[in-house]
Design a protein around this motif. Structure first.
Motif, PDB file in Angstrom:
ATOM      1  N   ARG A  64      36.782  12.340  13.820  1.00 31.93           N
ATOM      2  CA  ARG A  64      35.948  12.723  13.489  1.00 31.93           C
ATOM      3  C   ARG A  64      35.116  14.151  14.421  1.00 31.93           C
ATOM      4  NH1 ARG A  64      33.826   9.547   9.344  1.00 31.93           N
ATOM      5  NH2 ARG A  64      35.639   8.350   8.006  1.00 31.93           N
ATOM      6  N   TYR A  65      36.064  14.817  15.061  1.00 33.66           N
ATOM      7  CA  TYR A  65      35.999  16.203  15.793  1.00 33.66           C
ATOM      8  C   TYR A  65      35.482  16.902  14.732  1.00 33.66           C
ATOM      9  CZ  TYR A  65      37.762  13.828  19.902  1.00 33.66           C
ATOM     10  OH  TYR A  65      38.325  12.767  20.892  1.00 33.66           O
ATOM     11  N   ASN A  78      24.559   7.874  22.628  1.00 33.60           N
ATOM     12  CA  ASN A  78      23.941   9.100  21.292  1.00 33.60           C
ATOM     13  C   ASN A  78      24.978  10.011  20.572  1.00 33.60           C
ATOM     14  OD1 ASN A  78      21.145   9.100  22.267  1.00 33.60           O
ATOM     15  ND2 ASN A  78      21.340   9.983  23.741  1.00 33.60           N
ATOM     16  N   ASN A  79      26.433   9.999  22.061  1.00 37.59           N
ATOM     17  CA  ASN A  79      27.510  10.729  21.224  1.00 37.59           C
ATOM     18  C   ASN A  79      27.809   9.749  19.632  1.00 37.59           C
ATOM     19  OD1 ASN A  79      28.052  12.517  23.212  1.00 37.59           O
ATOM     20  ND2 ASN A  79      29.122  10.898  24.548  1.00 37.59           N
ATOM     21  N   LYS A  80      28.084   8.581  20.214  1.00 35.54           N
ATOM     22  CA  LYS A  80      28.342   7.892  18.667  1.00 35.54           C
ATOM     23  C   LYS A  80      27.858   7.821  17.663  1.00 35.54           C
ATOM     24  CE  LYS A  80      30.876   4.289  21.086  1.00 35.54           C
ATOM     25  NZ  LYS A  80      30.782   2.455  21.456  1.00 35.54           N
ATOM     26  N   SER A  81      26.345   8.213  18.123  1.00 35.51           N
ATOM     27  CA  SER A  81      25.604   8.297  16.734  1.00 35.51           C
ATOM     28  C   SER A  81      25.415   9.837  16.074  1.00 35.51           C
ATOM     29  CB  SER A  81      23.743   7.993  17.407  1.00 35.51           C
ATOM     30  OG  SER A  81      23.428   9.580  17.580  1.00 35.51           O
ATOM     31  N   SER A  82      25.970  10.438  16.826  1.00 34.32           N
ATOM     32  CA  SER A  82      26.407  11.848  16.367  1.00 34.32           C
ATOM     33  C   SER A  82      28.052  12.199  15.076  1.00 34.32           C
ATOM     34  CB  SER A  82      27.104  12.339  17.205  1.00 34.32           C
ATOM     35  OG  SER A  82      27.865  12.548  18.152  1.00 34.32           O
ATOM     36  N   LYS A  83      28.023  11.159  15.344  1.00 32.35           N
ATOM     37  CA  LYS A  83      29.400  10.834  14.270  1.00 32.35           C
ATOM     38  C   LYS A  83      28.669  10.510  13.762  1.00 32.35           C
ATOM     39  CE  LYS A  83      32.677  11.183  17.165  1.00 32.35           C
ATOM     40  NZ  LYS A  83      34.359  11.501  17.122  1.00 32.35           N
ATOM     41  N   PRO A  84      29.594  10.444  12.609  1.00 32.53           N
ATOM     42  CA  PRO A  84      29.130  10.108  10.478  1.00 32.53           C
ATOM     43  C   PRO A  84      28.896   8.027  10.355  1.00 32.53           C
ATOM     44  CG  PRO A  84      30.476  11.862  10.203  1.00 32.53           C
ATOM     45  CD  PRO A  84      30.735  11.368  12.679  1.00 32.53           C
ATOM     46  N   ALA A 141      30.153   2.877  11.807  1.00 31.40           N
ATOM     47  CA  ALA A 141      29.778   1.341  10.968  1.00 31.40           C
ATOM     48  C   ALA A 141      31.464   0.407  11.254  1.00 31.40           C
ATOM     49  CB  ALA A 141      29.082   1.377   9.494  1.00 31.40           C
ATOM     50  N   LEU A 142      32.340   1.226  11.411  1.00 31.47           N
ATOM     51  CA  LEU A 142      33.856   1.115  11.282  1.00 31.47           C
ATOM     52  C   LEU A 142      34.206   1.027  12.157  1.00 31.47           C
ATOM     53  CD1 LEU A 142      35.998   0.484   9.032  1.00 31.47           C
ATOM     54  CD2 LEU A 142      36.247   2.613   8.961  1.00 31.47           C
ATOM     55  N   PHE A 143      33.820   1.643  12.925  1.00 33.70           N
ATOM     56  CA  PHE A 143      34.887   1.847  15.035  1.00 33.70           C
ATOM     57  C   PHE A 143      33.495   2.105  15.057  1.00 33.70           C
ATOM     58  CE2 PHE A 143      37.756   4.749  12.146  1.00 33.70           C
ATOM     59  CZ  PHE A 143      38.911   3.875  12.516  1.00 33.70           C
ATOM     60  N   GLY A 144      32.319   1.517  15.367  1.00 30.14           N
ATOM     61  CA  GLY A 144      30.936   2.126  16.203  1.00 30.14           C
ATOM     62  C   GLY A 144      31.030   0.426  17.444  1.00 30.14           C
ATOM     63  N   GLU A 145      31.456   0.459  18.346  1.00 30.05           N
ATOM     64  CA  GLU A 145      31.078  -1.246  19.258  1.00 30.05           C
ATOM     65  C   GLU A 145      31.893  -2.167  18.496  1.00 30.05           C
ATOM     66  OE1 GLU A 145      27.296  -1.322  20.165  1.00 30.05           O
ATOM     67  OE2 GLU A 145      27.001   0.371  21.259  1.00 30.05           O
ATOM     68  N   LYS A 146      33.189  -2.118  17.897  1.00 32.53           N
ATOM     69  CA  LYS A 146      33.515  -2.604  16.962  1.00 32.53           C
ATOM     70  C   LYS A 146      35.327  -3.345  17.529  1.00 32.53           C
ATOM     71  CE  LYS A 146      30.471  -3.366  14.004  1.00 32.53           C
ATOM     72  NZ  LYS A 146      30.493  -3.106  12.549  1.00 32.53           N
ATOM     73  N   ASN A 147      35.878  -3.950  17.162  1.00 34.97           N
ATOM     74  CA  ASN A 147      36.594  -4.543  17.581  1.00 34.97           C
ATOM     75  C   ASN A 147      38.086  -4.106  16.630  1.00 34.97           C
ATOM     76  OD1 ASN A 147      39.189  -5.756  18.782  1.00 34.97           O
ATOM     77  ND2 ASN A 147      38.093  -6.688  19.266  1.00 34.97           N
ATOM     78  N   SER A 148      38.469  -2.106  16.133  1.00 31.38           N
ATOM     79  CA  SER A 148      39.168  -1.891  15.985  1.00 31.38           C
ATOM     80  C   SER A 148      40.498  -2.338  15.715  1.00 31.38           C
ATOM     81  CB  SER A 148      38.771  -0.227  16.164  1.00 31.38           C
ATOM     82  OG  SER A 148      39.595   0.454  17.208  1.00 31.38           O
ATOM     83  N   ASP A 149      40.718  -2.875  16.738  1.00 30.81           N
ATOM     84  CA  ASP A 149      42.789  -3.433  17.403  1.00 30.81           C
ATOM     85  C   ASP A 149      43.051  -3.775  16.009  1.00 30.81           C
ATOM     86  OD1 ASP A 149      44.965  -3.852  18.178  1.00 30.81           O
ATOM     87  OD2 ASP A 149      44.550  -6.156  19.462  1.00 30.81           O
ATOM     88  N   ASP A 150      43.899  -2.743  15.640  1.00 34.07           N
ATOM     89  CA  ASP A 150      44.778  -3.729  14.893  1.00 34.07           C
ATOM     90  C   ASP A 150      46.425  -3.970  14.819  1.00 34.07           C
ATOM     91  OD1 ASP A 150      47.072  -2.016  15.958  1.00 34.07           O
ATOM     92  OD2 ASP A 150      47.020  -0.225  14.685  1.00 34.07           O
ATOM     93  N   ASP A 151      46.124  -5.253  15.487  1.00 36.60           N
ATOM     94  CA  ASP A 151      47.898  -6.166  16.585  1.00 36.60           C
ATOM     95  C   ASP A 151      46.774  -7.484  16.485  1.00 36.60           C
ATOM     96  OD1 ASP A 151      49.626  -7.409  16.864  1.00 36.60           O
ATOM     97  OD2 ASP A 151      50.398  -6.257  18.595  1.00 36.60           O
TER      98      ASP A 151
END
Length: 780
Positions: free
Chosen positions: A709-710, A410-416, A421-431
């Motif tokens: 996105r606070y 629910n918290n993630k769904s409150s985000k834009p 699509a970019l960070f939600g349950e995605k592997n955002s590691d930049d290394d």
């Protein structure tokens, strides 16, 4: 490298013995094929391989100083190298060598035992496998990188020219884009002007599918001839497979599709700046639910540059295989006489030819998966190390159970939606970094070893993996770390056996692709600039490539003028523009998009008074000081004594944030901060203090908003210290202002902020605001 039947590691044969045995086998096969076949007919496209007298004279060795240095570093006492120098001296004196027979044989389709044995040598390379590391010798490195044809007599080994002529019965343009680009000889004028990077974009052409944009370029008729043959310059097997994957969605025609058009642009080998890309994370939820997966992931441009990369790699391999066949045919002649023909110069210092830079693992995962899909079935019978790749790069899955998992969801769904699509349950590691190698019937994924393993062993293994690859996909963060580590080792001047780490795999990159450059700019753009600046340098050591097969452009240190750079972004920034203009020096020229924008003020839902205040700065170098001076004299006096509080200041960059933080500290102002490195507990405390007015000023950064996105409560007045890069952030943040009778947003700008400001106020307003006699413009 797997153990042999006795349980011991396979012992490598010396390189010279290996070459002699391999060449003997290949020569016998060719001799047998010639005896059992009718006399070869003249190759219809042999003119492309054969150089005229003028062209041959143009490609004669011209820059002795770097070449001699390279020969010395590789061992100038070698007999073949000495003979080559003598031959060049004869050419300079006007004496001709013996002419080579120009008839060409089609390459063999049969699989050989020695090819299989070579392919097996690095099948099981793992970063943490100590036994594998013990078996990797310098000869292995040489065998993996020097001779592409040793392992790759593929099912489609005939060249593009031969195959397309047999299919279409006409002269093909498929060879012109690849061969003419790399066979071009730079003129003295080009050598003087290219390093200066002075480009004039004075030619225009419509951008199909983008009515608000126009392609501009540095050369006339730059889009002419992009549809000169029925396969658009793609190898027929690749082309047919691509069309089969595309199908015919919604009755659309492949020939007029965006992906096919953009591929043709990429295949022109010009440097390209596409600054109006519609990324997958900009789709609305309802649109994403009804759209096809390809559209949701923005596979249009991805397909185009991946097909261009595959096409370039396979054409390179075809050329090497073709030359190997010609060498085998003339094996009775002295090798130095055969290789004296510059037509056999078909390689770089190292094997990797394509570098794709991406911001995070989740995007790299989608790119690699699509790359595998686009590879013809006969060439991906086996995808090695795919399970390990899926484990390290695949999308992360939630591990919270029960009610907690629902709350997280629910918290993630409150985000834009774009954040989801970019960070939600995605592997955002930049290394990350991985190499991809295409063999006869397989695709090998070489994953970069983790840093927790033995550092020396990991460095050596990673270097071997990358040097064995055709394509490298990496983040600027990881490559920057590798470059810095290699430079550190070089500066320390350690003993030879300790110099295990190098970045020589970047020395022969011919196609550079930077996708999602706008996201990379939110990370650390200076790392990317360092990586691009490190490309196409002379290698630190020889990697087994026969120096007589290396293209002259590499020996003359001109490779950066032949490298094609393709930059993809959803918007244009000053950093992206500077990189494109100063570090992309392709002799063929450049093309980029010029776009017009609509104003975004209509998306501001509250009656906020929007004030744009202009300050003057004579040059780009003076902008930062001029902005801070204007803020300290014109803006801060009105807020420092405010009893009401609730003032939020938005800083676009980390440099702006640091200047503002230091200034507020010097003024002993009551303020709190939220930036991208702030810990979660400190963010919660700052948000609470600001809402309860314990702190009157909040300093917020655009990068922090991008990653988190606070929603900030308690904003009474909003000050944008500089216009945000992302236009959607403007109305999203303005809509945070609490409703009252005096809601206000102030934006500071100067003429050097034109790129950012135009995306907010629109192309119709930008000139009016920049040239207005009044420094203050108000939009209600």
């Amino acid at each position: 490298m797997a153990p042999n039947s006795t349980g011991m590691l396979k012992r490598h044969r010396p390189l010279e013995k290996f070459d002699k045995k391999r060449d003997t086998k290949k020569y016998k096969r060719v001799e047998k094929a010639i005896a059992s076949s009718p006399p070869p007919t003249e190759d219809l496209d042999s003119s492309e391989e054969d150089l005229s007298e003028d062209e041959s004279e143009a490609t004669v060795y011209r820059a002795p100083t770097p070449y001699e240095q390279l020969l010395a570093s590789l061992g100038s006492s070698n007999k073949l190298v000495a003979d080559m120098n003598k031959r060049r001296l004869r050419e300079e004196e006007g004496r001709s060598d013996t002419e080579e027979d120009e008839d060409e044989e089609e390459e063999e389709n049969s699989e050989s035992d020695d090819i299989s044995s070579i392919d097996g040598e690095d099948d099981d390379m793992e970063g943490d496998d100590q036994e594998t590391l013990l078996g990797l010798t310098e000869n292995t490195t040489q065998e993996n990188n020097a001779n592409l044809s040793e392992e790759e007599e593929s099912d489609d080994c005939e060249t593009d020219e031969d195959q397309e002529l047999s299919i279409h019965g006409q002269s093909s343009s498929s060879s012109s884009a690849f061969s003419e680009h790399l066979n071009h000889t730079l003129s003295s004028e080009e050598l003087i002007n290219l390093p200066k990077g002075k480009w004039k974009f004075k030619w225009e052409a419509p951008a199909f599918g983008m009515p608000n944009c126009t392609w501009t370029a540095t050369r006339e008729h730059f889009l002419d001839g992009i549809q000169r043959d029925t396969t658009y310059g793609i190898k027929p097997k690749l082309f047919n497979h691509w069309r089969q994957l595309y199908g015919n969605p919604e009755g659309r025609d492949f020939e007029s599709s965006q992906r096919r058009r953009f591929f043709s642009i990429c295949n022109s080998y010009l440097d390209i700046l596409h600054s109006n890309k519609k990324p997958f994370y900009h789709k609305l939820p309802k649109e994403d639910a009804s759209a096809k997966d390809a559209s949701a992931k923005d596979e249009s441009t991805m397909d185009a540059y991946l097909m261009h990369s595959l096409n370039h790699i396979f054409k390179t391999r075809d050329l090497v295989n073709k030359n190997e066949s010609k060498i085998a045919k003339h094996r009775g002649t002295a090798e130095e006489e055969i290789l004296s023909d510059d037509g056999f110069r078909d390689q770089g210092f190292t094997r990797p030819k394509v570098l794709i830079l991406l911001p995070m693992k989740s995007i790299a995962y989608d790119v690699v998966e699509r790359l595998i899909q686009l590879t013809p079935e006969s060439q991906k019978v086996n995808v090695e190390h795919r399970d390990q790749f899926n484990y390290k790069f695949g999308h992360e899955k939630g591990t919270v159970e029960g009610d907690e998992e629902k709350n997280v969801s629910n918290n993630k769904s409150s985000k834009p939606y774009d954040w989801q699509a970019l960070f939600g349950e995605k592997n955002s590691d930049d290394d990350f970094m991985l190499g991809i190698k295409f063999t006869r019937k397989s695709i090998r994924l070489y994953l970069h070893s983790d840093s927790h393993s033995s550092k020396k062993n990991s460095s050596k293994m990673n270097s071997l993996k990358m040097n064995s690859s055709d394509m490298i996909i990496a983040s600027p963060v990881r490559l920057h770390m590798e470059i810095c580590e290699a430079e550190k080792k070089k500066e320390n001047d350690k003993k030879e056996h300790d110099k295990e780490q190098d970045v020589d795999y970047l020395s022969s990159i011919e196609v550079l692709i930077i996708d999602h450059a706008d996201i990379i700019s939110m990370q650390n753009w200076s790392l990317l600039a360092k990586v691009v600046d490190s490309l196409n340098k002379l290698p630190s050591k020889q990697h087994g490539t026969n120096i007589m097969r290396i293209r002259q452009l590499y020996l003359d240190e001109h490779a950066r003028f032949y490298r094609q750079s393709i930059i993809l972004s959803s918007y244009l920034t000053t950093d992206i523009s500077n990189l494109f203009n100063r570090q992309c020096l392709n002799y063929r020229g450049k093309m980029k998009l010029a776009c017009k924008y609509k104003r975004v003020h209509g998306k501001v839902l509250l009656p906020v008074q929007q004030i744009y205040e202009r300050f003057d700065a004579d040059s780009m170098s003076q902008v930062d000081e001029a902005r801070l001076e204007y803020f300290s004299k014109k803006i801060f006096p009105n807020i420092k004594d405010s009893v009401q509080g609730g003032v939020m200041i938005l800083a676009r960059s980390s440099f702006d944030y640091i200047r503002l933080r230091n200034f507020l500290k010097s003024q002993k102002a009551s303020f709190c901060v939220i930036e991208e490195n702030t810990k979660d507990e400190n963010i919660s405390r700052a948000r609470n203090d600001f809402y309860l007015k314990n702190k009157k000023i909040m300093l917020y950064t655009e990068r922090s908003y991008f990653y988190r996105r606070y929603q900030i409560r308690g904003i009474k007045k909003l000050i944008m210290y500089s216009p945000p890069e992302r236009k959607e952030f403007y109305h999203q943040i303005v809509n945070m202002v609490e409703e009252s009778h005096d809601m206000m947003c102030t934006v500071l700008f100067c003429r050097w902020d034109k790129l950012q400001l135009e995306r907010i106020v629109g192309s119709g307003w930008i000139d009016r605001i920049l040239t207005s006699e009044k420094n203050i413009t108000t939009i209600a």
